[in-house]
Design an enzyme around this catalytic site. Structure first.
Site, PDB file in Angstrom:
ATOM      1  N   LEU A 159       0.826  -1.213   0.000  1.00  0.00           N
ATOM      2  CA  LEU A 159       0.000   0.000   0.000  1.00  0.00           C
ATOM      3  C   LEU A 159       0.857   1.259   0.000  1.00  0.00           C
ATOM      4  O   LEU A 159       0.469   2.282  -0.563  1.00  0.00           O
ATOM      5  CB  LEU A 159      -0.936  -0.003   1.223  1.00  0.00           C
ATOM      6  CG  LEU A 159      -1.887  -1.211   1.278  1.00  0.00           C
ATOM      7  CD1 LEU A 159      -2.714  -1.181   2.566  1.00  0.00           C
ATOM      8  CD2 LEU A 159      -2.797  -1.254   0.059  1.00  0.00           C
TER       9      LEU A 159
ATOM     10  N   THR B   8       6.512   3.134   3.893  1.00  0.00           N
ATOM     11  CA  THR B   8       6.155   2.720   5.251  1.00  0.00           C
ATOM     12  C   THR B   8       6.247   1.200   5.390  1.00  0.00           C
ATOM     13  O   THR B   8       6.576   0.690   6.458  1.00  0.00           O
ATOM     14  CB  THR B   8       4.743   3.204   5.648  1.00  0.00           C
ATOM     15  OG1 THR B   8       3.790   2.707   4.712  1.00  0.00           O
ATOM     16  CG2 THR B   8       4.677   4.718   5.684  1.00  0.00           C
TER      17      THR B   8
ATOM     18  N   GLY C 111       3.771  -5.871   9.237  1.00  0.00           N
ATOM     19  CA  GLY C 111       4.401  -5.441  10.492  1.00  0.00           C
ATOM     20  C   GLY C 111       5.085  -6.551  11.264  1.00  0.00           C
ATOM     21  O   GLY C 111       6.020  -6.297  12.020  1.00  0.00           O
ATOM     22  N   GLU C 112       4.613  -7.764  11.111  1.00  0.00           N
ATOM     23  CA  GLU C 112       5.193  -8.865  11.870  1.00  0.00           C
ATOM     24  C   GLU C 112       5.945  -9.857  10.990  1.00  0.00           C
ATOM     25  O   GLU C 112       6.637 -10.740  11.486  1.00  0.00           O
ATOM     26  CB  GLU C 112       4.083  -9.593  12.652  1.00  0.00           C
ATOM     27  CG  GLU C 112       3.517  -8.719  13.762  1.00  0.00           C
ATOM     28  CD  GLU C 112       2.190  -9.212  14.295  1.00  0.00           C
ATOM     29  OE1 GLU C 112       1.302  -9.503  13.463  1.00  0.00           O
ATOM     30  OE2 GLU C 112       2.027  -9.300  15.518  1.00  0.00           O
TER      31      GLU C 112
END
Lengths: 168, 731
Positions: free
Chosen positions: B614, B618, B689-690
């Site tokens: 996305l 980031t 994130g993980e």
């Protein structure tokens, strides 16, 4: 008790408890909350500010010890729409995630770049007389500023980029 | 009432058709200028008029009861307002997505460090003084605190397949090893904080929290009021990593104290309290058994583990989660023992399960490759299952093989030499690799989108804990509505807004992003009707609508109207029909000092496939941040408990070592492969994130072995352990 500080160029008088740290005076009395409290023990660097141009952990020093001192906090570097080159570099390099350590990283980097420019050596300097601004130097000198999101490579990229902008 | 969209079948890849061209780009975070100028407001920055200060006081016995509080012991402190003690105080924070209050033990003490009272004073200094000096009397009873010796062991239901004995005993090569990992602390830079204020019967709480939709119910339940009377605000959160999933002791104490005193109360945990009283990641003992035939085909795969938690806490670290689907074998066995100990409760810390389990399985796979004399990448490629080995589900999208191959090429894996072969002075240089995997989820999430001549506004109670929510929701809305990102405003972190998934389990961006996508899609449909074309013919770009040979500025179509649409999504049949997970491969180069045992990571490379990216920037930060957590767990992080009382010994950032600048090289690369996961959600995206932490520590351990020929099976691989291993190996 009363202490007079010059914060970001403005003279401010603070009425405080003798036990009040410089950090709490800035945050709670002067409402300059950009400086963060991450550990209150000088272990994380989130509270880094400049005192008379030198970087310092604001949690490890009492407000009463700074009567007449010049303090620079993150609010003194720039604001949205008028960011300093270093601040702008943190945005473009994504030199942060949650943002909580960011003020400390940027203030520490600001002080650190002055130390480098002055030629102050560090543990990482191969030659005490010839200090370069390579990544090992920056990493060593920034290690007092923890970032749990672990943006370290991008923080250092931002510092390198921002340093060029600050010079020009 | 908005109808909830269920993800029952793959959705069209609309984001590949839209024209704005902002989705997936490396757009700077819109919240960036606020963060770099100190203007982003975190919980403890708030100090409402008349606000007073609370400091938590901890139990100093391990198990027993609080007999009484000697309030006179601090009565002389000027500005002291109250010692608040309430049976509604929490034993520990709520587990993620609980939606109800956790244990409220009254006077019962279950662990050393349990918050039992709140000292409130006019100033922070007075409150801290009072909290340090307050005398408490406890009744104490014996308690088990050491998982190695505790007697209360609860075997969980095993997951088994095939004939283990036949598969194991007939194998040409076997690896039978035990790995241990210590407790981990989330150690977010922002200490847990709450500012509570009552307006009549309404409680307004600024909190350092990750999942507001759940936190509101948890706080209301704890305090004993209806959720409608609670508003939680968390526009910025200084990191969470699982530690702010559930309502915390500080929030409930602040709320109760504010009610009692009739004034706003701010409670910020001291850093030591964060270690004492916030949920830890359990220590683990992991028994890995791998058996393979002469060609490296896995015959048996066993991953048994032991974890711990406080009595009564249901959470059990899912240690073998990824081991159950990364590779297949003729016989598999996954067993877990839960040991009950009186240590601070265990809960979710970034990538629960994978963060420690994938280190062990990937290190054991490296040992197997060694036994076979086979390239570790090749061993993995030979053992990729056709479907989820336990559930039989097909994979929705799995590019693990591509990650392994592409990653190896980008990193320069072919330069790897035999263990101990590469030296530079006193440094031994080695390379290691590991696979990465993390299951992907879609969690119920709602959002509202408003479109007017001024641009679009996105509203949801979703949080941005550093994960980039402000950025990715801006991009989804801008892409869908054909607007430059500067014309989109994202409002987060307020329970008065539509309830989102919250930030956790790597599902936040996909879940909340899908809700924004669906709400924006409804607005697109209305714009299509206004233009006079079919929705599928509509194209929006830079404020211009086109379709069916018609063209009009969006603002002309709006004609002063404000279009408001809300949407909600939740998981559906695709979550059952297919197994969705992100995958990746880590490659790492380390230097091990032959005399001091110091390990330096020199460079690291991760190649990941997690559906549609996305925001490239980031996502990269998330992935690299995870990889650095992996380095930390392999080399530094070790939360120690006193073996007698169970109290946390490493209760500050000088004793609990998270990675610092000097530990991490600049050369940390994360590369994303192009992928769409049609079964995941309408964005075809998955969590990141993980994923980055999963396996990263294993790559570091495997690189240590390649450097110096020793296996470190008790992590972290601190210099003392490396030296001991080198000496034992006679090196």
């Amino acid at each position: 008790m009363q202490t007079t500080l010059t914060v970001n160029g403005h003279t401010r008088s603070v009425d405080h408890d003798p036990r009040t740290t410089l950090l709490d005076a800035l945050r709670d009395s002067l409402r300059l909350t950009g400086t963060k409290k991450g550990c209150d023990h000088g272990q994380c660097g989130a509270c880094t500010v400049l005192v008379n141009g030198r970087r310092i952990n604001a949690c490890l020093t009492l407000a009463a010890m700074h009567d007449g001192d010049e303090i620079t906090t993150i609010e003194g570097l720039g604001e949205p729409g008028a960011l300093s080159p270093l601040q702008q570099a943190f945005v473009s390099c994504d030199g942060y995630q949650c943002g909580f350590c960011t003020s400390g990283q940027i203030m520490s980097a600001t002080g650190m770049l002055e130390e480098l420019a002055r030629g102050d050596p560090s543990h990482a300097s191969p030659d005490l007389a010839q200090v370069s601004a390579d990544d090992a130097e920056i990493a060593e000198r920034m290690s007092g500023n923890l970032c749990r999101c672990a943006a370290y490579p991008f923080i250092r990229e931002a510092i390198s980029l921002g340093a060029k902008g600050e010079r020009s | 009432m908005t109808q909830t969209f269920r993800m029952d079948k793959p959705q069209p890849r609309l984001l590949d058709e839209t024209r704005q061209g902002v989705i997936g780009t490396s757009m700077d975070r819109p919240d960036g200028p606020l963060k770099v100028s100190g203007q982003a407001t975190y919980t403890a920055d708030a100090l409402p008029e008349g606000c007073v200060h609370g400091m938590l006081v901890r139990a100093t016995v391990t198990r027993g009861h609080l007999r009484d509080i000697d309030r006179d012991s601090i009565a002389d402190i000027p500005g002291l307002l109250a010692v608040v003690r309430d049976p509604r105080f929490l034993r520990n924070p709520a587990q993620g997505m609980a939606g109800e209050a956790p244990d409220q033990p009254g006077d019962r003490i279950d662990y050393h460090g349990q918050p039992v009272a709140l000292v409130v004073a006019e100033t922070f200094e007075a409150a801290r003084d009072g909290a340090l000096r307050l005398k408490l009397r406890f009744d104490s009873v014996a308690a088990e605190v050491d998982p190695d010796h505790a007697t209360e062991v609860e075997p969980q239901d095993p997951t088994e397949s095939g004939d283990w004995n036949a598969a194991w005993s007939g194998a040409a090569h076997q690896v039978d090893v035990v790995y241990t990992t210590p407790c981990h602390a989330s150690a977010a830079m922002e200490p847990h904080a709450a500012v509570a204020e009552w307006q009549g019967d309404r409680l307004i709480l600024r909190g350092a929290l990750q999942m507001l939709r759940f936190n509101r119910k948890e706080l209301a339940d704890a305090v004993g009021i209806p959720p409608e009377q609670v508003q939680i605000l968390a526009p910025y959160v200084g990191g969470g990593f699982g530690s702010k999933l559930g309502i915390g002791t500080e929030a409930v104490a602040a709320a109760l104290a504010a009610r009692e005193l009739g004034r706003p109360v701010r409670v910020v945990m001291a850093r030591q309290t964060v270690f004492d009283a916030v949920l830890r990641r359990t220590e683990t003992r992991q028994h890995l058994q791998l058996a393979a035939d002469a060609e490296g085909k896995l015959l048996a795969l066993g991953h048994d583990d032991r974890v711990s938690n406080l009595p009564g806490e249901e959470f059990a670290e899912p240690v073998s989660s990824a081991s159950q689907f990364l590779y297949g074998a003729r016989a598999t066995r996954f067993r877990q023992d839960m040991v009950r100990v009186h240590r601070v409760g265990a809960g979710s810390v970034r990538a629960p399960g994978e963060a420690v389990g994938v280190i062990a399985i990937e290190a054991a796979m490296d040992e197997l490759a060694d036994a076979l004399g086979m390239c570790p990448v090749e061993l993995r490629l030979r053992n990729l299952p056709d479907q989820h080995p336990v559930t039989g589900q097909p994979f929705s999208a799995r590019a693990l093989a591509d990650c392994l191959r592409e990653g190896a090429k980008s990193f320069g894996w072919s330069d790897r030499q035999a263990p101990g072969a590469r030296q530079e002075g006193d440094w031994l240089i080695g390379m290691g690799m590991a696979s990465a995997a993390r299951p992907n989820m879609l969690v119920k999430s709602a959002a509202r989108v408003r479109l007017s001549a001024e641009g679009a506004v996105v509203e949801t109670d979703m949080t941005d804990i550093g994960t980039g929510t402000y950025a990715v929701l801006t991009q989804v809305a801008a892409e869908m509505l054909g607007l430059p990102p500067g014309q989109v405003t994202v409002k987060l972190g307020d329970t008065d807004l539509p309830g989102a998934s919250g930030s956790g389990g790597s599902f936040g961006a996909s879940s909340s992003g899908s809700a924004v996508f669906l709400a924006a899609k409804k607005i697109r449909d209305r714009l299509a009707a206004k233009l006079g074309c079919a929705p599928e013919d509509l194209s929006l770009q830079d404020g211009l609508a086109r379709g069916a040979n018609l063209e009009a500025p969006i603002n002309d179509l709006l004609a002063g109207e404000v279009l408001v649409e809300e949407a909600e999504i939740k998981g559906g049949k695709t979550a059952e029909s297919h197994f969705s997970a992100g995958f990746g491969a880590h490659f790492c180069e380390v230097a091990v000092h032959r005399w001091t045992g110091e390990v330096r990571v020199r460079r690291m490379h991760g190649t990941f496939a997690m559906g549609r990216v996305l925001n490239e920037k980031t996502a990269r930060s998330q992935a690299v941040g995870g990889m650095i957590w992996g380095v930390g767990s392999a080399l530094h992080e070790d939360m120690s408990h006193d073996p007698r009382t169970g109290h946390v010994v490493t209760r500050d950032l000088a004793n609990y070592h998270i990675a610092s600048h000097a530990d991490i090289p600049r050369d940390m690369q994360a590369v994303f492969l192009e992928e769409r996961d049609d079964f995941a959600n309408p964005l075809q995206s998955k969590g990141v994130g993980e994923l980055g932490i999963s396996g990263a520590g294993g790559a570091v351990l495997n690189a240590i072995h390649n450097a110096c020929g020793v296996r470190i099976r008790d992590i972290p691989a601190t210099p003392d352990r490396v030296i001991a291993a080198l000496e034992a190996a006679g090196r």
